[in-house]
Design a protein around this motif. Sequence first.
Motif, PDB file in Angstrom:
ATOM      1  N   UNK A 112       0.849  -1.202   0.000  1.00 13.03           N
ATOM      2  CA  UNK A 112       0.000   0.000   0.000  1.00 13.03           C
ATOM      3  C   UNK A 112       0.879   1.245   0.000  1.00 13.03           C
ATOM      4  N   UNK A 113       1.905   1.257   0.837  1.00 13.91           N
ATOM      5  CA  UNK A 113       2.828   2.392   0.894  1.00 13.91           C
ATOM      6  C   UNK A 113       3.532   2.598  -0.442  1.00 13.91           C
ATOM      7  N   UNK A 114       3.931   1.522  -1.072  1.00 14.68           N
ATOM      8  CA  UNK A 114       4.578   1.603  -2.385  1.00 14.68           C
ATOM      9  C   UNK A 114       3.660   2.282  -3.409  1.00 14.68           C
ATOM     10  N   UNK A 115       2.393   1.921  -3.412  1.00 19.17           N
ATOM     11  CA  UNK A 115       1.438   2.552  -4.321  1.00 19.17           C
ATOM     12  C   UNK A 115       1.268   4.039  -3.992  1.00 19.17           C
ATOM     13  N   UNK A 116       1.198   4.363  -2.716  1.00 16.38           N
ATOM     14  CA  UNK A 116       1.059   5.762  -2.323  1.00 16.38           C
ATOM     15  C   UNK A 116       2.286   6.569  -2.764  1.00 16.38           C
ATOM     16  N   UNK A 117       3.469   6.017  -2.545  1.00 17.00           N
ATOM     17  CA  UNK A 117       4.701   6.706  -2.940  1.00 17.00           C
ATOM     18  C   UNK A 117       4.795   6.876  -4.458  1.00 17.00           C
ATOM     19  N   UNK A 118       4.334   5.879  -5.198  1.00 10.48           N
ATOM     20  CA  UNK A 118       4.311   5.986  -6.654  1.00 10.48           C
ATOM     21  C   UNK A 118       3.492   7.205  -7.079  1.00 10.48           C
TER      22      UNK A 118
END
Length: 129
Positions: A112-118
């Motif tokens: 989820x964090x990876x998607x937010x950072x993207x």
Amino acid sequence: MKKPRIKAGRGRALKWLAFGLLCALPLYGSLRFWWVWEAPWTLTLYGVASLLTFALYWHDKRRARVAGWRVPENLLHLGELLGGWPGALLAQQKFRHKTRKQSFQLVFWAIVLLHQLFWVERLVLPLGG
């Protein structure tokens, strides 16, 4: 002693608020991709991946109850990584599945964090630089 109904309702409202906030950036980014670059594939990817991942969670929970073949955790995480994390989050809450296993939750929230950072990198950072 039962919890007062107001607190249960408030907890549910907070979960929906958190879900909405987590989805806000990817939704805005996907809509912007569609509008600016005429590329609806990001929005489609999130929708299809979420439906498929939700179905995988449902199947895994069902099989866990009858001691049948289980969906490998790596496959659940792959669905989340490919954009199905909103469906996974809904499925976790709906079926109360994979919510207590800390190692699984660690990977889930990292995705989820990876998607937010993207989306922060794609949408927010270009404005400053």
